[in-house]
Scaffold this motif. Structure first.
Motif, PDB file in Angstrom:
ATOM      1  N   LYS A 166      47.484  64.048  31.301  1.00  0.00           N
ATOM      2  CA  LYS A 166      46.417  63.107  31.621  1.00  0.00           C
ATOM      3  C   LYS A 166      46.873  61.994  32.554  1.00  0.00           C
ATOM      4  N   ASN A 167      48.134  62.024  32.984  1.00  0.00           N
ATOM      5  CA  ASN A 167      48.695  60.975  33.844  1.00  0.00           C
ATOM      6  C   ASN A 167      48.451  59.588  33.259  1.00  0.00           C
ATOM      7  N   THR A 168      48.700  59.445  31.974  1.00  0.00           N
ATOM      8  CA  THR A 168      48.397  58.200  31.275  1.00  0.00           C
ATOM      9  C   THR A 168      49.549  57.794  30.368  1.00  0.00           C
ATOM     10  N   VAL A 169      49.867  56.501  30.372  1.00  0.00           N
ATOM     11  CA  VAL A 169      50.824  55.924  29.446  1.00  0.00           C
ATOM     12  C   VAL A 169      50.082  54.941  28.549  1.00  0.00           C
ATOM     13  N   TYR A 170      50.499  54.852  27.281  1.00  0.00           N
ATOM     14  CA  TYR A 170      49.807  54.056  26.283  1.00  0.00           C
ATOM     15  C   TYR A 170      50.752  53.039  25.661  1.00  0.00           C
ATOM     16  N   LEU A 171      50.162  51.986  25.124  1.00  0.00           N
ATOM     17  CA  LEU A 171      50.894  51.039  24.301  1.00  0.00           C
ATOM     18  C   LEU A 171      50.060  50.756  23.061  1.00  0.00           C
ATOM     19  N   GLN A 172      50.505  51.281  21.926  1.00  0.00           N
ATOM     20  CA  GLN A 172      49.844  51.030  20.658  1.00  0.00           C
ATOM     21  C   GLN A 172      50.458  49.783  20.031  1.00  0.00           C
TER      22      GLN A 172
ATOM     23  N   LEU B  38      45.580  47.077  18.607  1.00  0.00           N
ATOM     24  CA  LEU B  38      44.937  47.354  19.879  1.00  0.00           C
ATOM     25  C   LEU B  38      45.737  48.443  20.577  1.00  0.00           C
ATOM     26  N   ARG B  39      45.053  49.303  21.310  1.00  0.00           N
ATOM     27  CA  ARG B  39      45.713  50.350  22.079  1.00  0.00           C
ATOM     28  C   ARG B  39      45.394  50.175  23.551  1.00  0.00           C
ATOM     29  N   LEU B  40      46.422  49.972  24.361  1.00  0.00           N
ATOM     30  CA  LEU B  40      46.273  49.849  25.796  1.00  0.00           C
ATOM     31  C   LEU B  40      46.539  51.186  26.473  1.00  0.00           C
ATOM     32  N   SER B  41      45.843  51.428  27.575  1.00  0.00           N
ATOM     33  CA  SER B  41      46.048  52.623  28.372  1.00  0.00           C
ATOM     34  C   SER B  41      46.341  52.235  29.811  1.00  0.00           C
ATOM     35  N   CYS B  42      47.084  53.076  30.500  1.00  0.00           N
ATOM     36  CA  CYS B  42      47.352  52.905  31.922  1.00  0.00           C
ATOM     37  C   CYS B  42      47.200  54.259  32.584  1.00  0.00           C
ATOM     38  N   ALA B  43      46.173  54.393  33.401  1.00  0.00           N
ATOM     39  CA  ALA B  43      45.892  55.642  34.100  1.00  0.00           C
ATOM     40  C   ALA B  43      46.524  55.606  35.478  1.00  0.00           C
ATOM     41  N   ALA B  44      47.303  56.631  35.792  1.00  0.00           N
ATOM     42  CA  ALA B  44      48.056  56.688  37.043  1.00  0.00           C
ATOM     43  C   ALA B  44      47.502  57.760  37.966  1.00  0.00           C
ATOM     44  N   SER B  45      47.609  57.507  39.261  1.00  0.00           N
ATOM     45  CA  SER B  45      47.221  58.491  40.262  1.00  0.00           C
ATOM     46  C   SER B  45      47.976  58.213  41.553  1.00  0.00           C
ATOM     47  N   GLY B  46      48.038  59.220  42.420  1.00  0.00           N
ATOM     48  CA  GLY B  46      48.628  59.045  43.728  1.00  0.00           C
ATOM     49  C   GLY B  46      50.128  59.261  43.810  1.00  0.00           C
ATOM     50  N   PHE B  47      50.744  59.671  42.717  1.00  0.00           N
ATOM     51  CA  PHE B  47      52.170  59.980  42.721  1.00  0.00           C
ATOM     52  C   PHE B  47      52.469  60.974  41.607  1.00  0.00           C
ATOM     53  N   SER B  48      53.693  61.479  41.598  1.00  0.00           N
ATOM     54  CA  SER B  48      54.094  62.475  40.609  1.00  0.00           C
ATOM     55  C   SER B  48      54.434  61.766  39.302  1.00  0.00           C
ATOM     56  N   PHE B  49      53.404  61.503  38.512  1.00  0.00           N
ATOM     57  CA  PHE B  49      53.537  60.702  37.297  1.00  0.00           C
ATOM     58  C   PHE B  49      54.616  61.242  36.365  1.00  0.00           C
ATOM     59  N   SER B  50      54.660  62.543  36.178  1.00  0.00           N
ATOM     60  CA  SER B  50      55.578  63.136  35.212  1.00  0.00           C
ATOM     61  C   SER B  50      57.039  63.036  35.630  1.00  0.00           C
ATOM     62  N   SER B  51      57.315  62.600  36.864  1.00  0.00           N
ATOM     63  CA  SER B  51      58.684  62.435  37.337  1.00  0.00           C
ATOM     64  C   SER B  51      59.244  61.035  37.093  1.00  0.00           C
ATOM     65  N   TYR B  52      58.417  60.106  36.625  1.00  0.00           N
ATOM     66  CA  TYR B  52      58.810  58.715  36.515  1.00  0.00           C
ATOM     67  C   TYR B  52      58.842  58.221  35.078  1.00  0.00           C
ATOM     68  N   ALA B  53      59.905  57.503  34.739  1.00  0.00           N
ATOM     69  CA  ALA B  53      59.855  56.674  33.544  1.00  0.00           C
ATOM     70  C   ALA B  53      58.816  55.572  33.767  1.00  0.00           C
ATOM     71  N   MET B  54      58.198  55.112  32.689  1.00  0.00           N
ATOM     72  CA  MET B  54      57.158  54.095  32.781  1.00  0.00           C
ATOM     73  C   MET B  54      57.496  52.915  31.889  1.00  0.00           C
ATOM     74  N   ASN B  55      57.119  51.731  32.351  1.00  0.00           N
ATOM     75  CA  ASN B  55      57.340  50.481  31.631  1.00  0.00           C
ATOM     76  C   ASN B  55      56.023  49.791  31.314  1.00  0.00           C
TER      77      ASN B  55
ATOM     78  N   ILE C  69      55.218  52.883  22.532  1.00  0.00           N
ATOM     79  CA  ILE C  69      54.853  53.408  23.840  1.00  0.00           C
ATOM     80  C   ILE C  69      54.804  54.933  23.761  1.00  0.00           C
ATOM     81  N   SER C  70      53.846  55.525  24.444  1.00  0.00           N
ATOM     82  CA  SER C  70      53.737  56.975  24.506  1.00  0.00           C
ATOM     83  C   SER C  70      53.122  57.362  25.846  1.00  0.00           C
ATOM     84  N   ARG C  71      53.134  58.651  26.141  1.00  0.00           N
ATOM     85  CA  ARG C  71      52.527  59.096  27.389  1.00  0.00           C
ATOM     86  C   ARG C  71      51.987  60.499  27.231  1.00  0.00           C
TER      87      ARG C  71
END
Length: 114
Positions: free
Chosen positions: A76-82, A18-35, A70-72
């Protein structure tokens, strides 16, 4: 307004993927590590994976290492979990989080069952 929206959960058989996606908005996505975290019924929230802001480093919990990736895509302001080789014990609500913030998505449910 900061928003994180997970998607991609569902019912999958043991051994499946399964591949999960997380779409982000409203902040500087590329400046943050994601969990990615998960929480099963009756259990504490469990940290699963982290990726730094430029996809240079990743870290995984022992429970998922070798099976999850995990990838990003900062464009696309998106982080994934394969997820591969899924087990019944992977059943949980999965959440994404911007590192060192209180920003969380609503979660997406993954159920691994035959």
């Amino acid at each position: 307004e900061v928003q994180l929206v997970e998607s991609g959960g569902g019912l999958v058989q043991p051994g499946g993927s399964l591949r999960l996606s997380c779409a982000a908005s409203g902040f500087s996505f590329s400046s943050y590590a994601m969990n990615w975290f998960r929480q099963a019924p009756g259990k504490e929230r469990e940290w699963i994976a982290r990726i730094n802001s430029r996809s240079i480093t990743t870290s995984y919990a022992d429970s998922v290492k070798g099976r999850f990736t995990i990838s990003r895509d900062n464009a696309k302001n998106t982080v994934y979990l394969q997820m591969h080789s899924l087990k019944p014990e992977d059943t949980a609500v999965y959440y994404c989080n911007a590192a060192f913030t209180k920003w969380w998505g609503q979660g997406t449910l993954v159920t691994v069952s035959s």
